[in-house]
Motif scaffolding. Sequence first.
Motif, PDB file in Angstrom:
ATOM      1  N   GLY A   1      22.052  23.654  18.006  1.00 24.16           N
ATOM      2  CA  GLY A   1      21.071  22.709  18.534  1.00 24.16           C
ATOM      3  C   GLY A   1      21.614  21.294  18.426  1.00 24.16           C
TER       4      GLY A   1
ATOM      5  N   TYR B   1      22.944  19.274  20.477  1.00 28.77           N
ATOM      6  CA  TYR B   1      22.810  18.322  21.579  1.00 28.77           C
ATOM      7  C   TYR B   1      21.387  17.773  21.699  1.00 28.77           C
ATOM      8  CZ  TYR B   1      27.407  20.034  22.890  1.00 28.77           C
ATOM      9  OH  TYR B   1      28.751  20.363  22.875  1.00 28.77           O
TER      10      TYR B   1
ATOM     11  N   GLY C   1      24.903  24.382  21.773  1.00 23.22           N
ATOM     12  CA  GLY C   1      23.630  24.063  22.410  1.00 23.22           C
ATOM     13  C   GLY C   1      23.360  25.024  23.543  1.00 23.22           C
TER      14      GLY C   1
END
Length: 271
Positions: A11, A13, A35
């Motif tokens: 996660g 990004y 991501g």
Amino acid sequence: MESNFTIGIIGGYGKMGTFFKNFFEKKGYPVVLSGRNKGLEKIELVKQSKVILISVPIKVFPEIVKEISSYIEDHHWVIDICSLKAEPVKVMKDFIKKGEVLATHPLFGPYEKDLKGKIIAIWRIKGDNLYKWFKSIMEEEKLNIIEISPEKHDQIMGLVQVLNHFWLILLAKIINDSGLDLKDIVSLTTTSFFKQLDVLRRLSYQDARLYARIQLDNPYGKKFRDLLCKNCLEFNKALNLPEEEREKKFEEYFTLAKNIASELEKLIQTY
């Protein structure tokens, strides 16, 4: 620092993922990211990393943990940053059988430039080394580190987050429905109300989906929303009593508020 002390952010990004990427890179740690349709595949990220920080919406958190759990080895350190703690802690305990695990909740947003005095809640699930390392780098930034059980954390967040956001959204709706011009309100505001408007202003930077999850996922949220509505009705009813009675009732409510304010005065001075 170990030769292979790469930090992998699942996660990475998103807003908080990006925040922690920049945070760790400034401290000299190599960082890799995974991501949605970007960066490394999650399993490859786990294989390349020492520390795995999971920065995903709580709705998808269990499936992410399940997906990577069989690839977690004894040398891995796993951290979550979910805004609720009881369910994520249960998921990590159930599925992550190796390595060290730490539950955290940063009580600040991704736009903070100075972390001094900000708060982060932590709860050690497994292992000492991750706990000591994470605590030391937070202390370097002069954060206030609060060690608290997942259940108590979620209860307090029912008031601190759920009720607070609920009230702010209601305040915006009341301003909208008042028929008053926002410029006129700002031009004639008091110091204390201006501070409330300044907090409300910060909602313009926030993600509606994140705030929805905070509002809807906390199991204690309904209790505090109901408590607010109940007290609003009772206080309003008291203020519609005959003159002598309503003044007496107002003084009772105000005295209670003053007592809480006095306790806050003592507590806040210690922070």
